[in-house]
Structures are given as C-alpha cells and as structure tokens.
Design an enzyme around this catalytic site. Structure first.
Site, PDB file in Angstrom:
ATOM      1  N   THR A   1      -0.224   1.302  10.448  1.00 22.11           N
ATOM      2  CA  THR A   1      -1.321   2.091   9.876  1.00 22.11           C
ATOM      3  C   THR A   1      -2.696   1.711  10.408  1.00 22.11           C
ATOM      4  O   THR A   1      -3.638   2.482  10.273  1.00 22.11           O
ATOM      5  CB  THR A   1      -1.353   1.919   8.342  1.00 22.11           C
ATOM      6  OG1 THR A   1      -1.401   0.515   8.059  1.00 22.11           O
ATOM      7  CG2 THR A   1      -0.159   2.541   7.680  1.00 22.11           C
TER       8      THR A   1
ATOM      9  N   CYS B   1       0.847  -1.199   0.000  1.00 21.15           N
ATOM     10  CA  CYS B   1       0.000   0.000   0.000  1.00 21.15           C
ATOM     11  C   CYS B   1       0.889   1.259   0.000  1.00 21.15           C
ATOM     12  O   CYS B   1       1.869   1.323   0.745  1.00 21.15           O
ATOM     13  CB  CYS B   1      -0.883  -0.009   1.241  1.00 21.15           C
ATOM     14  SG  CYS B   1      -1.886   1.472   1.358  1.00 21.15           S
TER      15      CYS B   1
ATOM     16  N   GLU C   1       3.013  -5.886   8.701  1.00 17.47           N
ATOM     17  CA  GLU C   1       3.406  -4.498   8.402  1.00 17.47           C
ATOM     18  C   GLU C   1       4.526  -4.040   9.328  1.00 17.47           C
ATOM     19  O   GLU C   1       5.453  -3.341   8.905  1.00 17.47           O
ATOM     20  CB  GLU C   1       2.194  -3.573   8.540  1.00 17.47           C
ATOM     21  CG  GLU C   1       2.518  -2.138   8.178  1.00 17.47           C
ATOM     22  CD  GLU C   1       1.368  -1.180   8.501  1.00 17.47           C
ATOM     23  OE1 GLU C   1       0.204  -1.618   8.503  1.00 17.47           O
ATOM     24  OE2 GLU C   1       1.662  -0.008   8.762  1.00 17.47           O
TER      25      GLU C   1
ATOM     26  N   SER D   1      -7.244 -10.070  11.402  1.00 18.07           N
ATOM     27  CA  SER D   1      -7.182  -8.716  10.837  1.00 18.07           C
ATOM     28  C   SER D   1      -7.058  -7.684  11.964  1.00 18.07           C
ATOM     29  O   SER D   1      -7.990  -7.514  12.764  1.00 18.07           O
ATOM     30  CB  SER D   1      -8.450  -8.447  10.012  1.00 18.07           C
ATOM     31  OG  SER D   1      -8.632  -7.056   9.833  1.00 18.07           O
TER      32      SER D   1
END
Ligand code: F3S
Length: 286
Positions: A162, A97, A127, A218
C-alpha cells in the site's frame, strides 16, 4: 526563509487507529502484559511513548507469556502467525489497517482461484510478509528489473504494497505484462499514500528545497524523499527536530529561501511541529 507545508502529510487513518488501539490496550490491561508484535509504527517518538505507558515489544517470531494481550500492527500478519499467537493463549487486538485487510483478502481469493499472485513491494517489509502469508506461492517483485524476469504461463494477479509509489507499481505492472499474458492488477497503493505523494508533488514547484519528516525504516516516508530527489530538489529526511541541528543540515538548509515540509504516514504531528519550529528558529523567526 519561508516554510511551506504540504497540504496532506503525517499520520494516515490506519496508523492513527493502530496507535489509538495500542494506547487503549495498555490502559485497560492492568495485571496482564500488553505487547505489540514488532513496532506498532515506524516512528521512534510513538514507540517510546507507548513503551513508557507499558507496551512491550514482541519479536515477530516471539511467543508471549500466558495471559498476554498482543496488538497486531497496521501491516497485519500472516494467518499462521495469528494462529501461533492464539495457540499460545494470547488475546489479540487486531490493528491491521482495513486497506491491508482488503489486499490480504484479494491475495487469498486470487491464489485460491488458481492465479499466480505477484506482490509489488519491498522484500522483508512487514506488510509484504503479511500479504505473502495469505497467498501460497506468492512472488515478491521489488522493482521493474525483477518483474521482467518473472514469466508465468497461467493466469496471474498483481497486488501492491500500500505504501509504494504509483509510478513504481505502474512500471512493475508493465514489465510483468510482457511475460504474463493473463495479468490482472487487483490491489494497489492506498489513498492515504497517494494523497501524501500528490501533495508533495504539488508542493515541489513552490519551494527550493524539502525536508521530509519520518523514520528511515518507514517505507512510505522513504518514497516521499525519493519523489523529491527524482524531481531534482535538494531534500533531507530527518527523524526528528534534533537531526536538523545535527551535522551540516542546518547550514545547508540556511542557503535556501523557501523550504517545503512534508512527512510520512507514520509521523505524528508533534514530530512535524517540532521540525517546523526548529526550521523557524533557524530562519530567526522565533
Ligand atoms: Fe493503511 Fe494506507 Fe496508512 S494502508 S496504514 S491507510 S498508509
């Protein structure tokens, strides 16, 4: 029973782009196997669909066969992982991203300038590992308590995963500032995360209970669930519509008049619509 949808929920632009790139890759790579390094997105519906189309899963430390095409998911990867894949002869489709790329660049430039880089995030999250690889000596700070224990005499920089909750990041920043006099807060949570959290907060006063749709792996979905929980709302996180019917979820939900519906940034519309449909069946409106 009335179902009230959050104004913003489901796929963010970064996940949508990664899924589209993965789909395009499997469609055009005839004769060469196409892999994703880890699941493209933390959602089983999407993972199953891509697997049916021919996308194979490569373990984070796996080596693809010669000639393979490897899709990098939206979380990104450390530079040495990219090097290892290229050295193996794989072609790379980079679906990192752009917001994560911006934070990777910040981490690298602040580390190169001699600053200690702190990352507010979940240890072991893809991430966070990708950001860590861009800043030697990085320290991952998962919560306020850990931040209080992090002292550094020199200049330091805080960058957030993020998908964190802004309140968590603010708490970590304030705790770090106690023992790090020269602290800059550089990269924060992304706009898509902030928008989904804000839409849920706006929804909460209008409903009696909440259903959050998304995978348990998630991070951003789990944070939506935590926000509802902290606000004192009865909340159920379900991966799909079948989980509404399973166990005592349906029975519990039927006690409430107004049910709020939200979903993480990795949840496709089809999962959200299926859950809403099941809730309406429960309410006898189908
Ligand atoms: Fe990108 Fe934010 Fe989504 S970083 S992948 S737009 S949650």
């Amino acid at each position: 029973m009335t179902i009230v949808r959050a104004k913003v929920m489901g796929f963010c632009s970064g996940v949508r782009r990664a899924v589209q790139l993965a789909e395009q890759t499997v469609e055009r790579t005839t004769g060469h196997p196409a892999y994703s390094l880890g699941k493209i997105v933390h959602n089983q519906t999407v993972a199953d669909r891509l697997e049916t189309k021919g996308l194979r899963l490569l373990a984070d430390d796996g080596t693809p066969p010669p000639g393979a095409v490897v899709v990098i998911r939206s979380h990104g990867v450390p530079p040495e992982t990219l090097r290892r894949l290229r050295d193996s002869g794989a072609s790379i489709v980079d679906a990192t991203c752009p917001k994560v790329v911006a934070n990777q660049r910040l981490a690298a430039s602040h580390a190169a300038a001699g600053r200690r880089v702190f990352i507010a995030g979940d240890e072991g999250h893809g991430e966070v590992m990708s950001l860590s690889g861009h800043a030697p000596g990085v320290v991952v700070v998962p919560d306020r308590e850990s931040a209080l224990a992090c002292g550094h005499d020199g200049p330091s920089t805080l960058i957030a995963q993020t998908t964190m909750n802004q309140a968590e990041v603010d708490g970590i920043a304030a705790a770090l500032a106690e023992n790090n006099k020269d602290l800059i807060v550089a990269g924060g949570i992304c706009g898509a995360t902030a928008d989904r959290q804000a839409a849920l907060r706006e929804l909460l006063p209008q409903v009696d209970a909440v259903v959050i749709v998304g995978g348990r792996d998630s991070a951003n979905t789990r944070r939506l669930t935590a926000i509802a929980h902290e606000a004192g709302k009865p909340v159920w996180q379900v991966a799909n519509a079948d989980e509404i019917s399973r166990g005592d979820v349906a029975g519990e939900l039927s006690r409430f008049e107004r049910i709020g519906l939200s979903a993480g940034a990795s949840t496709p519309d089809e999962d959200i619509d299926a859950v809403e449909h099941r809730l309406m069946e429960l309410a006898g409106k189908m």
